[in-house]
Write a protein that holds these residues in place. Structure first.
Motif, PDB file in Angstrom:
ATOM      1  N   ALA A  47       0.714  -1.022  -0.139  1.00 61.62           N
ATOM      2  CA  ALA A  47       0.284   0.059   0.197  1.00 61.62           C
ATOM      3  C   ALA A  47       1.206   1.402   0.519  1.00 61.62           C
ATOM      4  CB  ALA A  47      -0.051   0.327   1.300  1.00 61.62           C
TER       5      ALA A  47
ATOM      6  N   ILE B 185      -5.875  -3.728  -3.508  1.00 63.35           N
ATOM      7  CA  ILE B 185      -5.215  -2.564  -3.523  1.00 63.35           C
ATOM      8  C   ILE B 185      -5.168  -2.062  -4.563  1.00 63.35           C
ATOM      9  CG2 ILE B 185      -2.650  -1.899  -2.595  1.00 63.35           C
ATOM     10  CD1 ILE B 185      -3.098  -4.227  -0.103  1.00 63.35           C
ATOM     11  N   VAL B 186      -4.999  -3.711  -5.966  1.00 60.56           N
ATOM     12  CA  VAL B 186      -4.136  -2.974  -6.946  1.00 60.56           C
ATOM     13  C   VAL B 186      -5.272  -2.139  -7.578  1.00 60.56           C
ATOM     14  CG1 VAL B 186      -3.514  -3.909  -9.139  1.00 60.56           C
ATOM     15  CG2 VAL B 186      -2.299  -4.912  -6.646  1.00 60.56           C
TER      16      VAL B 186
ATOM     17  N   ARG C  90       4.422   4.734 -12.637  1.00 63.48           N
ATOM     18  CA  ARG C  90       2.844   4.379 -11.563  1.00 63.48           C
ATOM     19  C   ARG C  90       3.403   2.678 -11.597  1.00 63.48           C
ATOM     20  NH1 ARG C  90       0.768   0.525 -10.034  1.00 63.48           N
ATOM     21  NH2 ARG C  90      -1.680   0.539  -9.919  1.00 63.48           N
TER      22      ARG C  90
ATOM     23  N   ARG D  42      -8.058   5.104  -8.870  1.00 59.41           N
ATOM     24  CA  ARG D  42      -7.327   5.736  -8.276  1.00 59.41           C
ATOM     25  C   ARG D  42      -6.356   6.736 -10.222  1.00 59.41           C
ATOM     26  NH1 ARG D  42      -4.689   5.061  -3.347  1.00 59.41           N
ATOM     27  NH2 ARG D  42      -4.126   7.986  -3.093  1.00 59.41           N
ATOM     28  N   PHE D  43      -5.769   5.522 -10.082  1.00 55.40           N
ATOM     29  CA  PHE D  43      -4.517   6.042 -11.515  1.00 55.40           C
ATOM     30  C   PHE D  43      -5.300   6.711 -12.817  1.00 55.40           C
ATOM     31  CE2 PHE D  43      -1.498   5.416 -14.592  1.00 55.40           C
ATOM     32  CZ  PHE D  43      -0.708   6.385 -14.724  1.00 55.40           C
TER      33      PHE D  43
ATOM     34  N   HIS E 105       1.951   1.562  -3.266  1.00 56.17           N
ATOM     35  CA  HIS E 105       1.260   2.125  -4.463  1.00 56.17           C
ATOM     36  C   HIS E 105       0.907   3.719  -3.906  1.00 56.17           C
ATOM     37  CE1 HIS E 105      -0.605  -0.903  -6.149  1.00 56.17           C
ATOM     38  NE2 HIS E 105      -0.030  -1.984  -5.397  1.00 56.17           N
ATOM     39  N   GLU E 106       1.073   4.148  -2.483  1.00 55.38           N
ATOM     40  CA  GLU E 106       0.659   5.261  -2.728  1.00 55.38           C
ATOM     41  C   GLU E 106       1.949   6.205  -2.890  1.00 55.38           C
ATOM     42  OE1 GLU E 106      -2.116   6.556  -1.444  1.00 55.38           O
ATOM     43  OE2 GLU E 106      -3.233   5.174  -1.482  1.00 55.38           O
TER      44      GLU E 106
ATOM     45  N   LEU F 180       1.835   7.112  -6.620  1.00 56.34           N
ATOM     46  CA  LEU F 180       0.256   7.428  -7.348  1.00 56.34           C
ATOM     47  C   LEU F 180       1.163   9.221  -6.969  1.00 56.34           C
ATOM     48  CD1 LEU F 180      -3.305   5.296  -6.383  1.00 56.34           C
ATOM     49  CD2 LEU F 180      -1.870   6.041  -8.133  1.00 56.34           C
TER      50      LEU F 180
ATOM     51  N   ASN G  61      -7.955  -0.640  -6.116  1.00 57.63           N
ATOM     52  CA  ASN G  61      -7.942   1.008  -6.035  1.00 57.63           C
ATOM     53  C   ASN G  61      -7.195   1.440  -6.474  1.00 57.63           C
ATOM     54  OD1 ASN G  61      -7.254   2.949  -3.492  1.00 57.63           O
ATOM     55  ND2 ASN G  61      -9.400   2.848  -3.749  1.00 57.63           N
ATOM     56  N   SER G  62      -5.612   0.524  -6.268  1.00 60.31           N
ATOM     57  CA  SER G  62      -4.789   1.779  -7.215  1.00 60.31           C
ATOM     58  C   SER G  62      -5.483   2.104  -8.185  1.00 60.31           C
ATOM     59  CB  SER G  62      -3.053   1.457  -6.920  1.00 60.31           C
ATOM     60  OG  SER G  62      -2.126   2.399  -7.207  1.00 60.31           O
ATOM     61  N   ASN G  63      -4.989   0.982  -9.314  1.00 60.25           N
ATOM     62  CA  ASN G  63      -5.226   1.052 -10.588  1.00 60.25           C
ATOM     63  C   ASN G  63      -6.411   2.397 -10.637  1.00 60.25           C
ATOM     64  OD1 ASN G  63      -3.599  -0.186 -12.203  1.00 60.25           O
ATOM     65  ND2 ASN G  63      -4.584  -2.250 -12.026  1.00 60.25           N
TER      66      ASN G  63
END
Length: 196
Positions: free
Chosen positions: A58, A120-121, A92, A127-128, A61-62, A65, A123-125
């Protein structure tokens, strides 16, 4: 070490341990020793090794991003659309490619990442792709790209760019290969969207 700084120190130590020894051979005791705290103290912050691994993921990822968003928002003559998108895609995706290619335990780490970090992946995808879609919308407004002929939306462009770049990691034995593929892909893809 202050109470507030302990979680960060734990995650940094765990990341080093995972990369150097792999997930299976890293114990909670190893992470505690590397951090310089007791095992009991470690358990007051994290439930188990899976919990730590997820927290490491996480955090990566933060950071990725934040870096990608910074590149997309960059201004100046040198930061044209292609350059900003290329840098954002690499920001990214490259940290995870680093983990796989620079560690002798890369395959094992990838397997654990797939097992433990799917949410987590996702959510990150999401947002990106949202911030990338906003960049594409802005590029349409300024006339840098034209999506009318393609019939696709800025959100669809963002999804294609993100998922295709993820695919470029497969079979890339080192970062240089991945970076070269990404640069070529962005150049070809955006040339098809450029205004005449």
């Amino acid at each position: 070490m202050t109470k507030d700084s302990k979680p960060t120190a734990i995650l940094e130590a765990a990341n080093k341990q995972f990369r150097q020894y792999g997930f299976k051979k890293t114990s909670m005791e190893d992470i505690a020793k590397q951090t310089g705290i007791s095992r009991a103290s470690l358990y007051s912050y994290f439930n188990d090794k899976d919990d730590i691994f997820r927290a490491v993921s996480a955090k990566i990822h933060e950071h990725a991003l934040a870096s990608a968003e910074s590149h997309l928002n960059a201004t100046g003559k040198a930061n044209n659309l292609a350059s900003r998108i290329e840098k954002a895609l690499l920001a990214r995706h490259k940290p995870f490619q680093d983990a796989v290619t620079k560690s002798t335990h890369g395959s094992e780490l990838f397997d654990e990442y797939s097992r433990l970090c799917g949410d987590i992946v996702a959510n990150s995808n999401s947002r990106f792709q949202y911030i990338l879609a906003n960049t594409m919308k802005a590029a349409v407004k300024t006339g840098e790209i034209d999506l009318k002929a393609t019939g696709i939306t800025p959100a669809a462009v963002a999804t294609i760019l993100n998922l295709a770049t993820a695919g470029l990691k497969h079979g890339a034995q080192d970062n240089a290969t991945f970076v070269k593929r990404t640069k070529g892909f962005v150049k070809i893809f955006l040339s098809g969207l450029s205004t005449p």
